[in-house]
Design a protein around this motif. Structure first.
Motif, PDB file in Angstrom:
ATOM      1  N   UNK A  14       0.864  -1.336  -0.060  1.00  0.00           N
ATOM      2  CA  UNK A  14      -0.086  -0.037   0.033  1.00  0.00           C
ATOM      3  C   UNK A  14       0.724   1.326  -0.084  1.00  0.00           C
ATOM      4  N   UNK A  15       2.333   1.223  -0.112  1.00  0.00           N
ATOM      5  CA  UNK A  15       3.076   2.311  -0.063  1.00  0.00           C
ATOM      6  C   UNK A  15       2.956   3.265   1.132  1.00  0.00           C
ATOM      7  N   UNK A  16       2.607   2.391   2.210  1.00  0.00           N
ATOM      8  CA  UNK A  16       2.573   3.004   3.587  1.00  0.00           C
ATOM      9  C   UNK A  16       1.235   4.027   3.758  1.00  0.00           C
ATOM     10  N   UNK A  17       0.307   3.715   2.856  1.00  0.00           N
ATOM     11  CA  UNK A  17      -1.156   4.623   3.047  1.00  0.00           C
ATOM     12  C   UNK A  17      -2.130   3.709   4.124  1.00  0.00           C
ATOM     13  N   UNK A  18      -1.791   2.406   3.972  1.00  0.00           N
ATOM     14  CA  UNK A  18      -2.777   1.527   4.696  1.00  0.00           C
ATOM     15  C   UNK A  18      -4.005   1.224   3.943  1.00  0.00           C
ATOM     16  N   UNK A  19      -4.118   1.520   2.756  1.00  0.00           N
ATOM     17  CA  UNK A  19      -5.299   1.574   1.826  1.00  0.00           C
ATOM     18  C   UNK A  19      -4.665   0.861   0.581  1.00  0.00           C
ATOM     19  N   UNK A  20      -5.736   0.257  -0.052  1.00  0.00           N
ATOM     20  CA  UNK A  20      -5.373  -0.319  -1.548  1.00  0.00           C
ATOM     21  C   UNK A  20      -6.790  -0.165  -2.257  1.00  0.00           C
ATOM     22  N   UNK A  21      -6.663  -0.008  -3.549  1.00  0.00           N
ATOM     23  CA  UNK A  21      -7.725   0.111  -4.518  1.00  0.00           C
ATOM     24  C   UNK A  21      -8.190  -1.023  -4.628  1.00  0.00           C
ATOM     25  N   UNK A  22      -9.595  -1.169  -4.110  1.00  0.00           N
ATOM     26  CA  UNK A  22     -10.435  -2.239  -4.247  1.00  0.00           C
ATOM     27  C   UNK A  22     -11.379  -2.398  -5.606  1.00  0.00           C
ATOM     28  N   UNK A  23     -11.694  -1.160  -6.067  1.00  0.00           N
ATOM     29  CA  UNK A  23     -12.279  -1.231  -7.087  1.00  0.00           C
ATOM     30  C   UNK A  23     -11.924  -0.097  -8.166  1.00  0.00           C
ATOM     31  N   UNK A  24     -11.415  -0.630  -9.248  1.00  0.00           N
ATOM     32  CA  UNK A  24     -10.873   0.881  -9.990  1.00  0.00           C
ATOM     33  C   UNK A  24     -11.789   1.592 -10.721  1.00  0.00           C
ATOM     34  N   UNK A  25     -12.912   1.042 -11.198  1.00  0.00           N
ATOM     35  CA  UNK A  25     -13.921   1.843 -11.714  1.00  0.00           C
ATOM     36  C   UNK A  25     -14.427   2.797 -10.763  1.00  0.00           C
ATOM     37  N   UNK A  26     -14.711   2.490  -9.359  1.00  0.00           N
ATOM     38  CA  UNK A  26     -15.232   3.506  -8.701  1.00  0.00           C
ATOM     39  C   UNK A  26     -14.052   4.396  -8.365  1.00  0.00           C
ATOM     40  N   UNK A  27     -12.666   4.076  -8.144  1.00  0.00           N
ATOM     41  CA  UNK A  27     -11.826   4.936  -7.839  1.00  0.00           C
ATOM     42  C   UNK A  27     -11.504   6.029  -8.895  1.00  0.00           C
ATOM     43  N   UNK A  28     -11.797   5.614 -10.215  1.00  0.00           N
ATOM     44  CA  UNK A  28     -11.607   6.653 -11.281  1.00  0.00           C
ATOM     45  C   UNK A  28     -12.669   7.349 -11.268  1.00  0.00           C
ATOM     46  N   UNK A  29     -13.708   7.219 -10.849  1.00  0.00           N
ATOM     47  CA  UNK A  29     -14.977   7.905 -10.764  1.00  0.00           C
ATOM     48  C   UNK A  29     -14.781   8.797  -9.236  1.00  0.00           C
ATOM     49  N   UNK A  30     -13.944   8.631  -8.614  1.00  0.00           N
ATOM     50  CA  UNK A  30     -13.499   9.111  -7.211  1.00  0.00           C
ATOM     51  C   UNK A  30     -14.629   8.855  -5.982  1.00  0.00           C
ATOM     52  N   UNK A  31     -14.996   7.756  -6.040  1.00  0.00           N
ATOM     53  CA  UNK A  31     -15.941   7.184  -5.082  1.00  0.00           C
ATOM     54  C   UNK A  31     -15.252   6.878  -3.979  1.00  0.00           C
ATOM     55  N   UNK A  32     -15.715   7.254  -2.646  1.00  0.00           N
ATOM     56  CA  UNK A  32     -15.138   6.981  -1.330  1.00  0.00           C
ATOM     57  C   UNK A  32     -14.836   5.403  -0.995  1.00  0.00           C
ATOM     58  N   UNK A  33     -15.822   4.650  -1.310  1.00  0.00           N
ATOM     59  CA  UNK A  33     -15.788   3.382  -1.188  1.00  0.00           C
ATOM     60  C   UNK A  33     -14.971   2.244  -2.044  1.00  0.00           C
ATOM     61  N   UNK A  34     -14.067   3.142  -2.901  1.00  0.00           N
ATOM     62  CA  UNK A  34     -13.162   2.585  -3.946  1.00  0.00           C
ATOM     63  C   UNK A  34     -12.008   1.908  -3.072  1.00  0.00           C
ATOM     64  N   UNK A  35     -11.569   2.309  -2.009  1.00  0.00           N
ATOM     65  CA  UNK A  35     -10.502   1.954  -1.166  1.00  0.00           C
ATOM     66  C   UNK A  35     -10.781   0.879  -0.210  1.00  0.00           C
ATOM     67  N   UNK A  36      -9.836  -0.278   0.162  1.00  0.00           N
ATOM     68  CA  UNK A  36     -10.084  -0.925   1.073  1.00  0.00           C
ATOM     69  C   UNK A  36      -8.764  -0.894   2.060  1.00  0.00           C
TER      70      UNK A  36
END
Length: 60
Positions: A14-36
């Motif tokens: 996770x590069x020290x953030x504690x989070x990973x991208x769980x859903x790329x489509x949601x991430x690209x649309x900047x949804x909060x629930x895209x990270x896990x």
């Protein structure tokens, strides 16, 4: 026996953030629930550099 302190490094997954991208489509649309929470560091963003202390997840 010497008292050693384990080195703590940023989690490589996770590069020290504690989070990973769980859903790329949601991430690209900047949804909060895209990270896990990162499974490799339990969401703390750090890990032990010493395999003997791999269970240590955060610095003291």
């Amino acid at each position: 026996m010497a008292n050693r302190t384990a080195k703590i490094l940023d989690c490589e997954t996770c590069s020290g953030t504690g989070e990973v991208i769980a859903d790329w489509e949601k991430y690209l649309e900047q949804h909060e629930d895209a990270l896990a929470e990162c499974d490799d560091c339990d969401g703390k963003g750090t890990r032990s550099a010493d395999p003997e202390h791999a269970h240590i997840r955060e610095a003291s």
